[in-house]
Design an enzyme around this catalytic site. Sequence first.
Site, mmCIF file in Angstrom:
data_model
loop_
_atom_site.group_PDB
_atom_site.id
_atom_site.type_symbol
_atom_site.label_atom_id
_atom_site.label_comp_id
_atom_site.label_asym_id
_atom_site.label_seq_id
_atom_site.Cartn_x
_atom_site.Cartn_y
_atom_site.Cartn_z
ATOM 1 N N ARG A 167 -16.179 2.046 -11.353
ATOM 2 C CA ARG A 167 -16.519 2.664 -10.053
ATOM 3 C C ARG A 167 -16.044 1.835 -8.862
ATOM 4 O O ARG A 167 -16.607 1.904 -7.769
ATOM 5 C CB ARG A 167 -18.019 2.936 -9.947
ATOM 6 N N HIS B 278 13.137 8.365 -0.748
ATOM 7 C CA HIS B 278 12.175 8.803 0.268
ATOM 8 C C HIS B 278 12.572 8.316 1.666
ATOM 9 O O HIS B 278 12.621 9.095 2.614
ATOM 10 C CB HIS B 278 10.779 8.311 -0.112
ATOM 11 N N LYS C 58 -4.228 4.292 1.149
ATOM 12 C CA LYS C 58 -3.930 5.536 0.426
ATOM 13 C C LYS C 58 -3.418 5.149 -0.953
ATOM 14 O O LYS C 58 -2.462 4.379 -1.069
ATOM 15 C CB LYS C 58 -2.867 6.358 1.159
ATOM 16 N N HIS D 212 10.571 15.779 3.754
ATOM 17 C CA HIS D 212 10.010 16.318 2.515
ATOM 18 C C HIS D 212 10.825 17.524 2.029
ATOM 19 O O HIS D 212 11.056 17.683 0.823
ATOM 20 C CB HIS D 212 8.560 16.730 2.755
ATOM 21 N N LYS E 197 0.761 -0.126 11.938
ATOM 22 C CA LYS E 197 0.053 0.653 10.916
ATOM 23 C C LYS E 197 -1.431 0.290 10.906
ATOM 24 O O LYS E 197 -2.293 1.174 10.818
ATOM 25 C CB LYS E 197 0.668 0.435 9.533
ATOM 26 N N GLU F 247 -7.268 10.169 8.264
ATOM 27 C CA GLU F 247 -6.402 11.198 8.828
ATOM 28 C C GLU F 247 -7.189 12.430 9.264
ATOM 29 O O GLU F 247 -6.873 13.551 8.909
ATOM 30 C CB GLU F 247 -5.326 11.578 7.783
ATOM 31 N N ASN G 13 3.549 10.312 9.937
ATOM 32 C CA ASN G 13 4.391 11.250 9.178
ATOM 33 C C ASN G 13 5.610 11.714 9.960
ATOM 34 O O ASN G 13 6.269 12.681 9.563
ATOM 35 C CB ASN G 13 3.566 12.470 8.741
ATOM 36 N N HIS H 140 8.673 13.229 8.338
ATOM 37 C CA HIS H 140 8.319 13.492 6.945
ATOM 38 C C HIS H 140 8.310 14.969 6.584
ATOM 39 O O HIS H 140 8.459 15.313 5.413
ATOM 40 C CB HIS H 140 6.977 12.847 6.597
ATOM 41 N N GLU I 179 11.367 3.321 7.609
ATOM 42 C CA GLU I 179 9.952 3.343 8.013
ATOM 43 C C GLU I 179 9.693 2.309 9.119
ATOM 44 O O GLU I 179 8.761 2.459 9.906
ATOM 45 C CB GLU I 179 9.031 3.113 6.812
ATOM 46 N N ARG J 91 -3.549 9.326 12.592
ATOM 47 C CA ARG J 91 -2.803 8.820 11.438
ATOM 48 C C ARG J 91 -1.638 9.738 11.085
ATOM 49 O O ARG J 91 -0.646 9.304 10.504
ATOM 50 C CB ARG J 91 -3.744 8.633 10.232
HETATM 51 P P1 NAD Z 1 9.297 1.428 -5.933
HETATM 52 O O1 NAD Z 1 7.973 0.832 -6.095
HETATM 53 O O2 NAD Z 1 9.749 2.395 -6.971
HETATM 54 O O3 NAD Z 1 10.393 0.267 -5.809
HETATM 55 C C1 NAD Z 1 11.753 0.607 -5.699
HETATM 56 C C2 NAD Z 1 12.572 -0.088 -6.791
HETATM 57 O O4 NAD Z 1 12.735 -1.462 -6.468
HETATM 58 C C3 NAD Z 1 11.943 -0.055 -8.169
HETATM 59 O O5 NAD Z 1 12.953 0.093 -9.129
HETATM 60 C C4 NAD Z 1 11.322 -1.446 -8.301
HETATM 61 O O6 NAD Z 1 11.191 -1.846 -9.641
HETATM 62 C C5 NAD Z 1 12.309 -2.290 -7.569
HETATM 63 N N1 NAD Z 1 11.812 -3.514 -6.937
HETATM 64 C C6 NAD Z 1 10.661 -3.668 -6.250
HETATM 65 N N2 NAD Z 1 10.617 -4.875 -5.676
HETATM 66 C C7 NAD Z 1 11.747 -5.521 -6.021
HETATM 67 C C8 NAD Z 1 12.289 -6.791 -5.695
HETATM 68 N N3 NAD Z 1 11.653 -7.630 -4.869
HETATM 69 N N4 NAD Z 1 13.496 -7.121 -6.215
HETATM 70 C C9 NAD Z 1 14.172 -6.238 -7.000
HETATM 71 N N5 NAD Z 1 13.721 -5.022 -7.325
HETATM 72 C C10 NAD Z 1 12.521 -4.656 -6.822
HETATM 73 O O7 NAD Z 1 9.475 2.201 -4.530
HETATM 74 P P2 NAD Z 1 8.959 1.945 -3.036
HETATM 75 O O8 NAD Z 1 10.013 2.482 -2.183
HETATM 76 O O9 NAD Z 1 8.481 0.559 -2.832
HETATM 77 O O10 NAD Z 1 7.656 2.866 -2.954
HETATM 78 C C11 NAD Z 1 7.755 4.253 -3.077
HETATM 79 C C12 NAD Z 1 6.387 4.804 -3.423
HETATM 80 O O11 NAD Z 1 5.483 4.474 -2.365
HETATM 81 C C13 NAD Z 1 6.357 6.325 -3.559
HETATM 82 O O12 NAD Z 1 5.686 6.657 -4.753
HETATM 83 C C14 NAD Z 1 5.560 6.790 -2.357
HETATM 84 O O13 NAD Z 1 4.816 7.959 -2.605
HETATM 85 C C15 NAD Z 1 4.672 5.613 -2.099
HETATM 86 N N6 NAD Z 1 4.189 5.496 -0.724
HETATM 87 C C16 NAD Z 1 2.866 5.316 -0.523
HETATM 88 C C17 NAD Z 1 2.357 5.178 0.764
HETATM 89 C C18 NAD Z 1 0.904 4.908 0.959
HETATM 90 O O14 NAD Z 1 0.429 4.916 2.096
HETATM 91 N N7 NAD Z 1 0.159 4.639 -0.097
HETATM 92 C C19 NAD Z 1 3.220 5.231 1.871
HETATM 93 C C20 NAD Z 1 4.578 5.426 1.641
HETATM 94 C C21 NAD Z 1 5.053 5.545 0.344
HETATM 95 ZN ZN ZN Z 2 7.224 7.642 4.233
#
Ligand code: NAD
Ligand code: ZN
Length: 366
Positions: free
Chosen positions: A120, A266, A142, A252, A226, A236, A245, A248, A184, A241
């Site tokens: 929990r 993305h 999030k 999207h 942020k 949000e 977006n 986005h 971003e 918040r």
């Molecule tokens: P990711 O976590 O897939 O990382 C991108 C790639 O880089 C992966 O292959 C990973 O293994 C590799 N990698 C990571 N760090 C590395 C490093 N230091 N050196 C070499 N390789 C490395 O992608 P991302 O772009 O970090 O995150 C995308 C995700 O984040 C999506 O699922 C999206 O929905 C989510 N997201 C969440 C929020 C939120 O508020 N929670 C906001 C924006 C995006």
């Molecule tokens: Zn984004």
Amino acid sequence: MSVRVELGDRSYDIAIAPGALDRAGELLAPYAARGRFIVVTDKNIVPNQLYRLETSLTAAGIASAVEVLPAGESTKSWKMLERLTDALLAYGVERNDTIIALGGGVIGDLVGFAASILKRGCRFVQVPTTLLSQVDSSVGGKTAINSKAGKNLIGAFYQPAHVLIDPTTLDTLPPRELRAGYAEVIKYGLIDDADFFAWCEANGGRLLAGDPDARTHAITKSVEAKARIVGQDERETSGRRALLNLGHTFGHALEAETGFSDRLLHGEAVAAGMALAFRFSASLGLCPQEDADRVTAHIAAAGLPATLSAAGIDATGKALVAHMMHDKKMEGGQLPFLLARGIGQTYLEKKVDLAKVEAFLDAERG
Ligand code: NAD
Ligand code: ZN
């Protein structure tokens, strides 16, 4: 450098410093219950950053168990959530244990959600290693996994206990992922900080080329923005918040058009989406054309797509608008949209006529 997210008894600090990963043992010691951590990461992080974290923890006399998951968006699944929670329970995780999420947004989102439901709710710390996760996903609470019906549909608001950001982890990140995360960063300037956008125009090239000071500055400015917005509107509800977006809704639609595949990351979709949002605002006479041109030029200069064709999209306005309508609350042919009166002047327009969006996108298609 430290930035605080003010959320009452859920407040936490974000520490940003080059080399912080090599001092994690000392910096994270206050969060180690019973002298141990459980670290979750993905396989691409293992050869690069995991060793640095483990070495530092060991030197500080902190034990760590490590769970390594596959890399990639498909890891944000029920299957991996089950695998992870089973593994954490097998380690005997207790509520006061701290789970460290070492990786990009995929690991951060999955581990955060697992932490929110394990016993929990147990503690977790974000150690983001992509630019996107350092400036965006690791802050704000999030957490989510994906389902067949769409991305991020199953999740929770669950804040980390701490965020530790080491900009040097970006040295091993593939350049395309770095640029995607940079979209971003630009976003925060465009939302409400014209000075920061001007800083990006002058220094974005240095940041992308690896300059540590430029990276630390951009991450700090982004995280401050942020943290401020999340502190005002954690869940949000007020619309504040929602400003995060920007780009986005268009983005999207582009991601949906490419089937959320590697064809368009993305951040790349968001970059094109922000350029479209500014040109759309200009076409409606809301925003000076000169500002829309600056946004387009900087996104292109950063090696990011600023147009539909640069994003590899050849869909009609009708097809793209259909993607937008798919996951949004529609009100009589109208959709809420983030528009701009200029750089640093983004606002939520509650009702935008979708026929105008369609016509704009067809004109963009050329
Ligand atoms: P990711 O976590 O897939 O990382 C991108 C790639 O880089 C992966 O292959 C990973 O293994 C590799 N990698 C990571 N760090 C590395 C490093 N230091 N050196 C070499 N390789 C490395 O992608 P991302 O772009 O970090 O995150 C995308 C995700 O984040 C999506 O699922 C999206 O929905 C989510 N997201 C969440 C929020 C939120 O508020 N929670 C906001 C924006 C995006
Ligand atoms: Zn984004």
